[in-house]
Design a protein around this motif. Sequence first.
Motif, PDB file in Angstrom:
ATOM      1  N   PRO A 210       0.832  -1.215   0.000  1.00  0.00           N
ATOM      2  CA  PRO A 210       0.000   0.000   0.000  1.00  0.00           C
ATOM      3  C   PRO A 210       0.862   1.259   0.000  1.00  0.00           C
ATOM      4  O   PRO A 210       1.909   1.315   0.660  1.00  0.00           O
ATOM      5  N   GLU A 211       0.422   2.262  -0.745  1.00  0.00           N
ATOM      6  CA  GLU A 211       1.232   3.465  -0.950  1.00  0.00           C
ATOM      7  C   GLU A 211       1.637   4.127   0.359  1.00  0.00           C
ATOM      8  O   GLU A 211       2.774   4.589   0.514  1.00  0.00           O
ATOM      9  N   HIS A 212       0.735   4.166   1.348  1.00  0.00           N
ATOM     10  CA  HIS A 212       1.036   4.860   2.604  1.00  0.00           C
ATOM     11  C   HIS A 212       2.017   4.082   3.489  1.00  0.00           C
ATOM     12  O   HIS A 212       2.533   4.623   4.475  1.00  0.00           O
ATOM     13  N   LEU A 213       2.292   2.802   3.131  1.00  0.00           N
ATOM     14  CA  LEU A 213       3.231   2.001   3.912  1.00  0.00           C
ATOM     15  C   LEU A 213       4.578   1.822   3.218  1.00  0.00           C
ATOM     16  O   LEU A 213       5.531   1.321   3.828  1.00  0.00           O
ATOM     17  N   LEU A 214       4.671   2.213   1.950  1.00  0.00           N
ATOM     18  CA  LEU A 214       5.863   1.910   1.159  1.00  0.00           C
ATOM     19  C   LEU A 214       7.120   2.572   1.729  1.00  0.00           C
ATOM     20  O   LEU A 214       8.181   1.938   1.813  1.00  0.00           O
ATOM     21  N   GLU A 215       7.008   3.837   2.169  1.00  0.00           N
ATOM     22  CA  GLU A 215       8.191   4.527   2.686  1.00  0.00           C
ATOM     23  C   GLU A 215       8.732   3.843   3.937  1.00  0.00           C
ATOM     24  O   GLU A 215       9.941   3.623   4.069  1.00  0.00           O
ATOM     25  N   SER A 216       7.852   3.498   4.869  1.00  0.00           N
ATOM     26  CA  SER A 216       8.322   2.845   6.092  1.00  0.00           C
ATOM     27  C   SER A 216       8.837   1.437   5.821  1.00  0.00           C
ATOM     28  O   SER A 216       9.746   0.961   6.505  1.00  0.00           O
ATOM     29  N   GLU A 217       8.278   0.755   4.817  1.00  0.00           N
ATOM     30  CA  GLU A 217       8.772  -0.581   4.457  1.00  0.00           C
ATOM     31  C   GLU A 217      10.179  -0.504   3.884  1.00  0.00           C
ATOM     32  O   GLU A 217      11.032  -1.338   4.191  1.00  0.00           O
ATOM     33  N   LEU A 218      10.423   0.502   3.060  1.00  0.00           N
ATOM     34  CA  LEU A 218      11.737   0.626   2.419  1.00  0.00           C
ATOM     35  C   LEU A 218      12.790   1.184   3.361  1.00  0.00           C
ATOM     36  O   LEU A 218      13.928   0.703   3.398  1.00  0.00           O
ATOM     37  N   PHE A 219      12.420   2.223   4.141  1.00  0.00           N
ATOM     38  CA  PHE A 219      13.424   2.944   4.922  1.00  0.00           C
ATOM     39  C   PHE A 219      13.291   2.759   6.431  1.00  0.00           C
ATOM     40  O   PHE A 219      14.155   3.216   7.185  1.00  0.00           O
ATOM     41  N   GLY A 220      12.218   2.092   6.864  1.00  0.00           N
ATOM     42  CA  GLY A 220      12.034   1.870   8.285  1.00  0.00           C
ATOM     43  C   GLY A 220      11.491   3.098   9.009  1.00  0.00           C
ATOM     44  O   GLY A 220      11.231   4.143   8.388  1.00  0.00           O
ATOM     45  N   TYR A 221      11.330   3.000  10.322  1.00  0.00           N
ATOM     46  CA  TYR A 221      10.862   4.152  11.107  1.00  0.00           C
ATOM     47  C   TYR A 221      11.410   4.049  12.528  1.00  0.00           C
ATOM     48  O   TYR A 221      11.844   2.974  12.984  1.00  0.00           O
ATOM     49  N   VAL A 222      11.417   5.183  13.215  1.00  0.00           N
ATOM     50  CA  VAL A 222      11.888   5.226  14.596  1.00  0.00           C
ATOM     51  C   VAL A 222      10.688   5.139  15.534  1.00  0.00           C
ATOM     52  O   VAL A 222       9.535   5.331  15.126  1.00  0.00           O
ATOM     53  N   GLU A 223      10.960   4.855  16.783  1.00  0.00           N
ATOM     54  CA  GLU A 223       9.891   4.741  17.781  1.00  0.00           C
ATOM     55  C   GLU A 223       9.128   6.063  17.884  1.00  0.00           C
ATOM     56  O   GLU A 223       9.712   7.145  17.916  1.00  0.00           O
ATOM     57  N   GLY A 224       7.784   5.957  17.891  1.00  0.00           N
ATOM     58  CA  GLY A 224       6.950   7.141  18.009  1.00  0.00           C
ATOM     59  C   GLY A 224       6.783   7.925  16.727  1.00  0.00           C
ATOM     60  O   GLY A 224       6.266   9.042  16.734  1.00  0.00           O
ATOM     61  N   ALA A 225       7.199   7.367  15.602  1.00  0.00           N
ATOM     62  CA  ALA A 225       7.124   8.092  14.327  1.00  0.00           C
ATOM     63  C   ALA A 225       5.682   8.391  13.932  1.00  0.00           C
ATOM     64  O   ALA A 225       5.398   9.417  13.307  1.00  0.00           O
ATOM     65  N   GLY A 275      10.388   9.614  10.633  1.00  0.00           N
ATOM     66  CA  GLY A 275      10.419  10.164  11.983  1.00  0.00           C
ATOM     67  C   GLY A 275      11.804  10.440  12.519  1.00  0.00           C
ATOM     68  O   GLY A 275      11.957  10.996  13.610  1.00  0.00           O
ATOM     69  N   SER A 276      12.841  10.079  11.757  1.00  0.00           N
ATOM     70  CA  SER A 276      14.209  10.282  12.220  1.00  0.00           C
ATOM     71  C   SER A 276      14.727  11.647  11.773  1.00  0.00           C
ATOM     72  O   SER A 276      14.330  12.162  10.721  1.00  0.00           O
TER      73      SER A 276
END
Length: 456
Positions: A210-225, A275-276
């Motif tokens: 899904p488009e809204h999840l692609l960035e976090s799937e590719l680059f990850g996220y930090v806690e509380g993002a 979130g980083s």
Amino acid sequence: METKVNFFREEVVKSFFESVYDGVVVVDCDGIIQYMSSTYCRFLDVKPEHVVGTHVEMVIENTRMHIVAKTGKEEINDLQLLQGNYVIANRIPIRRKGKLIGAIGTIIFNDLGKWQEMNVHIKKLLNELDFYRKEWNETNGANYSLQDLVGTSDEIGHLKEQVVKLAGGDIAVLIRGESGTGKELIAHSIHQLSERSRKQFVKVNCGSIPEHLLESELFGYVEGAFTGAKKGGKMGKFKFADGGTIFLDEIGDMPEYMQVKLLRVLQEKEIEPVGSLQSEKVDVRVITATNRPIEKMIERNKFREDLFYRINAAQLFLPPLRERREDLKILARHFLQKVTARMNKRVNRIDEDALALIKDYHWPGNIRELENAIEVAVHLSEEGTIDVHSLPSYLNRGRKDYTEKRTLKQQLEDTEKQIIEQALKKYQYDKLKVAESLGMGKSSLYDKLKRHNIMY
């Protein structure tokens, strides 16, 4: 008199083979069995009259006779698994007046004490090797190699050569081809042959996330993002692939805003988790694939031109099945072995009428469609043979629709499309050279490419 002499010579040769070797098989240049010794037939529990005229892969497991008959390269003292035991196999090409006409193979399976002891030792070592290979594949992520690219056509031979040459460096590779041609297999092969093969191979389907999840799937996220983010954050695919290879399948389906972010990763070799406030360096080789006409998408501002140049350092083209029809028989037999092994059903032959039907069909779904058709045929087959009634019924309908029911205009259109596709392949998809070779302007060529829905 001559007939008696020929008969005598034939009997002498057969007697020699029977007494000197434990097993002898002779195949023609197409891999079709012409002779098999009685001892070999008894060992395999087959009858000579049933194997003569059959492709060698359907009779002898793990055989390479058809390969030697095609390449002309002899193989001496090769270890081969046969009926649960390892035998020593020799495969020698046969030539007449310098022309390759087939191959002869011999095996030794004497049941001596030392041979049995060595056989047990070999099995033990190979079982250990299989265990570690399976464990490595599960953690490494790459499941295929260049050996899985089946075919003897010139197109496939050239493609394999290109893969080997490109695998050694870190250059970005764009794999193009219609759906179902095996683009993922090529990506796996490049990684397996590269210096990065000891690191991760990570696959991402850009069209399925899904488009809204692609960035976090590719680059990850930090806690509380964001709301719902996991405690401690999440590692992205690029970070997971650090030191290895990332395969971005269906790159043509990537949203435009993500194309900008991906371009930055390729240029700066660093990622920024969602979130980083800090970037992280990554060392990743990028391989991409698409079945979409990206050049046309660039003209419509649907794909960034600067990103295209980044991922398009080298291109590999996977031809559709209709352009490599000489591979259809060997592919059908390959999938027959694969499917029957998985289903544990004894189907060891595809009759000539069924093979003719397979060869005549146009296979719009390519490799994937062929494998599915063989699987259906195995389910429906009787008496260990795939015939025309075993194959999916649409193959028969497809052949009629594609030939007999097509008008003269449609057949001319088909011919024109085929000529353009061949020219594109010949001139490495250089549209200016293609237009010149066909005696038309570049704008006319683009109109025909669009009308025939040809990917370029």
